[in-house]
Scaffold this motif. Structure first.
Motif, mmCIF file in Angstrom:
data_model
loop_
_atom_site.group_PDB
_atom_site.id
_atom_site.type_symbol
_atom_site.label_atom_id
_atom_site.label_comp_id
_atom_site.label_asym_id
_atom_site.label_seq_id
_atom_site.Cartn_x
_atom_site.Cartn_y
_atom_site.Cartn_z
ATOM 1 N N LEU A 4 -48.622 -17.761 21.477
ATOM 2 C CA LEU A 4 -48.667 -16.506 21.989
ATOM 3 C C LEU A 4 -48.272 -16.429 23.419
ATOM 4 N N THR A 5 -47.030 -16.061 23.490
ATOM 5 C CA THR A 5 -46.417 -15.588 24.807
ATOM 6 C C THR A 5 -46.798 -14.275 25.505
ATOM 7 N N ILE A 6 -47.501 -14.296 26.712
ATOM 8 C CA ILE A 6 -47.772 -12.889 27.192
ATOM 9 C C ILE A 6 -47.081 -12.694 28.330
ATOM 10 N N ILE A 7 -46.411 -11.400 28.370
ATOM 11 C CA ILE A 7 -45.495 -10.698 29.298
ATOM 12 C C ILE A 7 -45.849 -9.435 30.104
ATOM 13 N N GLY A 8 -45.689 -9.515 31.327
ATOM 14 C CA GLY A 8 -46.063 -8.171 31.841
ATOM 15 C C GLY A 8 -44.682 -7.428 32.013
ATOM 16 N N LEU A 9 -44.865 -6.090 31.800
ATOM 17 C CA LEU A 9 -43.777 -5.357 31.925
ATOM 18 C C LEU A 9 -43.499 -4.680 33.184
ATOM 19 N N GLY A 10 -44.451 -4.923 34.208
ATOM 20 C CA GLY A 10 -44.227 -4.479 35.473
ATOM 21 C C GLY A 10 -45.052 -3.159 35.647
ATOM 22 N N PRO A 11 -44.941 -2.420 36.961
ATOM 23 C CA PRO A 11 -45.669 -1.286 37.093
ATOM 24 C C PRO A 11 -44.923 0.027 36.473
ATOM 25 N N GLY A 12 -43.463 -0.202 36.273
ATOM 26 C CA GLY A 12 -42.871 0.813 35.698
ATOM 27 C C GLY A 12 -41.301 0.928 35.898
ATOM 28 N N SER A 13 -41.047 0.833 37.073
ATOM 29 C CA SER A 13 -39.543 0.541 37.321
ATOM 30 C C SER A 13 -38.797 -0.813 36.732
ATOM 31 N N ARG A 14 -37.711 -0.579 36.299
ATOM 32 C CA ARG A 14 -37.308 -1.826 35.806
ATOM 33 C C ARG A 14 -36.846 -2.814 36.872
ATOM 34 N N GLU A 15 -36.732 -2.339 38.302
ATOM 35 C CA GLU A 15 -36.443 -3.148 39.225
ATOM 36 C C GLU A 15 -37.965 -4.366 39.303
ATOM 37 N N TYR A 16 -38.921 -3.901 38.777
ATOM 38 C CA TYR A 16 -40.134 -4.709 38.943
ATOM 39 C C TYR A 16 -40.049 -5.606 37.639
ATOM 40 N N LEU A 17 -39.432 -5.638 36.700
ATOM 41 C CA LEU A 17 -39.398 -6.475 35.551
ATOM 42 C C LEU A 17 -38.847 -7.935 35.922
ATOM 43 N N THR A 18 -39.440 -8.822 35.746
ATOM 44 C CA THR A 18 -38.997 -10.115 36.071
ATOM 45 C C THR A 18 -38.002 -10.376 35.391
ATOM 46 N N LEU A 19 -37.010 -11.367 35.855
ATOM 47 C CA LEU A 19 -35.824 -11.783 34.998
ATOM 48 C C LEU A 19 -36.174 -12.669 33.940
ATOM 49 N N GLY A 20 -37.248 -13.653 34.241
ATOM 50 C CA GLY A 20 -38.065 -14.360 33.222
ATOM 51 C C GLY A 20 -38.608 -13.697 32.080
ATOM 52 N N ALA A 21 -39.182 -12.643 32.362
ATOM 53 C CA ALA A 21 -39.740 -11.627 31.254
ATOM 54 C C ALA A 21 -38.530 -10.988 30.568
ATOM 55 N N PHE A 22 -37.590 -10.584 31.039
ATOM 56 C CA PHE A 22 -36.625 -9.966 30.329
ATOM 57 C C PHE A 22 -35.718 -10.891 29.477
ATOM 58 N N GLU A 23 -35.350 -12.007 30.065
ATOM 59 C CA GLU A 23 -34.701 -13.156 29.224
ATOM 60 C C GLU A 23 -35.653 -13.624 28.109
ATOM 61 N N LYS A 24 -36.809 -13.806 28.118
ATOM 62 C CA LYS A 24 -37.682 -14.147 27.151
ATOM 63 C C LYS A 24 -37.700 -13.259 25.893
ATOM 64 N N MET A 25 -37.711 -11.801 26.118
ATOM 65 C CA MET A 25 -37.798 -10.777 25.328
ATOM 66 C C MET A 25 -36.353 -10.899 24.463
ATOM 67 N N LYS A 26 -35.379 -11.125 25.360
ATOM 68 C CA LYS A 26 -34.108 -11.222 24.608
ATOM 69 C C LYS A 26 -33.737 -12.288 23.447
ATOM 70 N N GLN A 27 -34.898 -13.417 23.777
ATOM 71 C CA GLN A 27 -34.553 -14.515 22.883
ATOM 72 C C GLN A 27 -35.006 -14.516 21.544
ATOM 73 N N THR A 28 -36.159 -13.401 21.385
ATOM 74 C CA THR A 28 -36.654 -13.276 20.043
ATOM 75 C C THR A 28 -36.802 -11.853 19.681
ATOM 76 N N ASN A 29 -37.196 -11.579 18.372
ATOM 77 C CA ASN A 29 -37.103 -10.338 17.662
ATOM 78 C C ASN A 29 -38.603 -10.094 17.285
ATOM 79 N N LYS A 30 -39.571 -11.216 17.842
ATOM 80 C CA LYS A 30 -41.107 -10.767 17.496
ATOM 81 C C LYS A 30 -41.797 -10.554 18.925
ATOM 82 N N VAL A 31 -41.452 -9.231 19.426
ATOM 83 C CA VAL A 31 -41.842 -8.529 20.502
ATOM 84 C C VAL A 31 -43.022 -7.561 20.068
ATOM 85 N N TYR A 32 -44.219 -7.674 20.625
ATOM 86 C CA TYR A 32 -45.175 -6.358 20.416
ATOM 87 C C TYR A 32 -45.605 -6.042 21.615
ATOM 88 N N LEU A 33 -45.683 -4.638 21.700
ATOM 89 C CA LEU A 33 -45.980 -4.027 22.899
ATOM 90 C C LEU A 33 -47.525 -3.416 22.592
#
Length: 487
Positions: A4-33
């Motif tokens: 189970l990989t846990i990702i933080g979406l940051g405080p709100g603005s997309r500028e705060y979303l880390t590149l690692g988090a963004f790429e990890k979500m792009k690699q899978t279709n099993k993302v749960y918010l």
């Protein structure tokens, strides 16, 4: 074993979303918010990232804890069969209850946890406030607002969801801060076109109409000395100042020995307030008694022997240890069972192997009536006691006769011994009757003073001096006082 990989979406603005988090979500279709009520979600959708959210639990469950529990249970079930990604607002390690719960579940249910570094809302908030937390910062969840407030530290309260939550927070804070203490309310920190900052007074907190899940409150610390509430640490700081180089000459000279009379005096003043059933006075006298405890702890800390924290730790540890019938599986169904449990644990703790050792541990500084009462009670534990109160009364008669035999011999040591025996026997009778002899004797002393006052008042009314009156005259007034007080 799945992950189970846990990702933080940051405080709100997309500028705060880390590149690692963004790429990890792009690699899978099993993302749960946990929730799709987050400003960065629209960006995820524009990038073609598919997700499912647990927002339906917010509609279904009765409180936030139930929501978090349902989310965690769902994730635990899913990760048993496949690798999944779980995304939360902000950072996984800042004010995220579900993550703390998942870390416990991972150990029990044998699945792996992985975390992608993320930015929390705290970074965005500090940037908005232009604050450096290096001097101290306390962060409190507004939905679980039951923590002690530290008014000497800057505080951030998160998740001020609505005006009702704000009202509860305001009322709690007003117990510690002035009603007009300046605070800063921040909405959507770091999110372009949505960020709002408003400087207000504390009493105005629940009047702001735009409060929601992106709202936090910053409460600056109080620098001055005057405040609504003080804590134990404040008392210790004040005492430290009084003992300091520029402190009070009297306080600086005190020792454990010199404070002994004050400790005894304050304890008795507490008892007097209790006797008078005066709660205002009791509050004051308990403070005076606490001052004595704090003073002795400070003296010890100056010599690096122990400090107030050690005193508190000691009594908390003792209470838990000596109540196995509360904190463990020992059964105590009655008051007597509880007392026996306490005494058994005390003997074990103090390595008391004989009852005589227990008797000798009773403090010598106790008033003699109280000490006698306690000694007799401990002797009773092994059956060394009369069967009936009548037997104890016969012992009083016996000791009285022995005193009569020696009272006019001039042998002071023998007379003193017999007087002591008589008093000890009277205490035994009081114990059988479940009467505290110290209290009983104090009541009698007060009764004596009251009746003596009646004699003196009547003498003054008749222009007489007590020293000029005969014993018979005073005795007659004494009997009148007895009748007068019964009316």
């Amino acid at each position: 074993m799945h992950t189970l990989t846990i990702i933080g979406l940051g405080p709100g603005s997309r500028e705060y979303l880390t590149l690692g988090a963004f790429e990890k979500m792009k690699q899978t279709n099993k993302v749960y918010l946990r929730t799709n009520k987050h400003p960065v979600v629209s960006f995820l959708e524009s990038e073609g990232i598919c997700y499912e959210s647990f927002d339906f639990f917010y509609e279904k469950e009765e409180n936030f804890y139930k929501v978090y529990e349902s989310v965690v249970n769902s994730l635990v079930d899913m990760v048993q069969s496949e690798n999944i990604i779980y995304a939360v607002p902000g950072s996984p390690f800042v004010a995220e209850n579900t993550v703390q719960m998942l870390m416990k579940e991972a150990q029990k249910n044998k699945f792996l946890l992985d975390f992608i570094p993320s930015v929390s809302f705290i970074e965005a908030l500090l940037h908005t406030l232009r604050k450096d937390p290096i001097t101290g910062l306390k962060i409190i969840d507004g939905l679980g607002f039951d923590e002690q407030i530290d008014i000497q530290t800057d505080t951030i309260i998160t998740q001020v969801y609505n005006q009702f939550v704000a009202s509860q927070i305001k009322l709690k804070l007003m117990e510690y801060y002035p009603d007009e203490h300046p605070i800063i309310v921040v909405h959507a920190a770091g999110i372009p076109n949505e960020e709002k900052i408003q400087n207000i007074m504390l009493y105005e907190l629940d009047r702001i109409p735009w409060l929601d899940y992106l709202t936090s409150v910053y409460i600056p610390k109080i620098e001055g000395r005057i405040r609504k509430k003080y804590e134990l640490k404040d008392l210790m700081k004040i005492m430290g100042r009084l003992r300091g180089e520029d402190g009070c000459p009297w306080d600086k000279e005190q020792t454990h020995e010199s404070l002994k009379p004050h400790l005894i005096e304050e304890a008795y003043e507490v008892l007097e307030a209790l006797d008078q059933e005066d709660m205002v006075l009791l509050e004051e006298e308990l403070g005076d008694l606490l001052l004595q405890v704090a003073f002795h702890a400070l003296l010890a800390s100056e010599k690096e022997e122990f400090d107030m924290d050690d005193v508190i730790k000691g009594i908390c540890t003792k209470l838990i240890y000596r109540h196995p019938h509360v904190f463990k599986d020992v059964v105590a169904e009655s008051k007597d069972d509880a007392i026996k449990s306490w005494e058994d644990m005390k003997r074990k703790e103090k390595n008391i192997k004989t009852y005589t050792q227990g008797l000798r541990r009773i403090p010598n500084h106790l008033p003699s009536l109280i000490k006698s009462y306690k000694v007799q009670g401990k002797a009773k534990e092994v059956g060394f006691d009369w069967d009936r109160v009548e037997d104890a009364l016969k012992k009083v008669e016996e000791e009285y006769k022995e005193l009569l035999e020696v009272y006019n011999t001039g042998e002071n040591e023998k007379i003193k011994e017999e007087v002591g025996d008589l008093l000890f026997a009277v205490v035994n009778v009081a114990r059988f009757l479940e009467i505290n002899p110290e209290i009983a004797l104090n009541n009698t002393v007060e009764k004596f003073i009251s009746r003596f006052s009646f004699i003196e008042e009547n003498a003054i009314k008749n222009d007489r001096k007590l020293e000029e009156m005969s014993l018979e005259e005073m005795d007659e007034l004494w009997n009148l006082a007895k009748i007068h007080k019964k009316r």
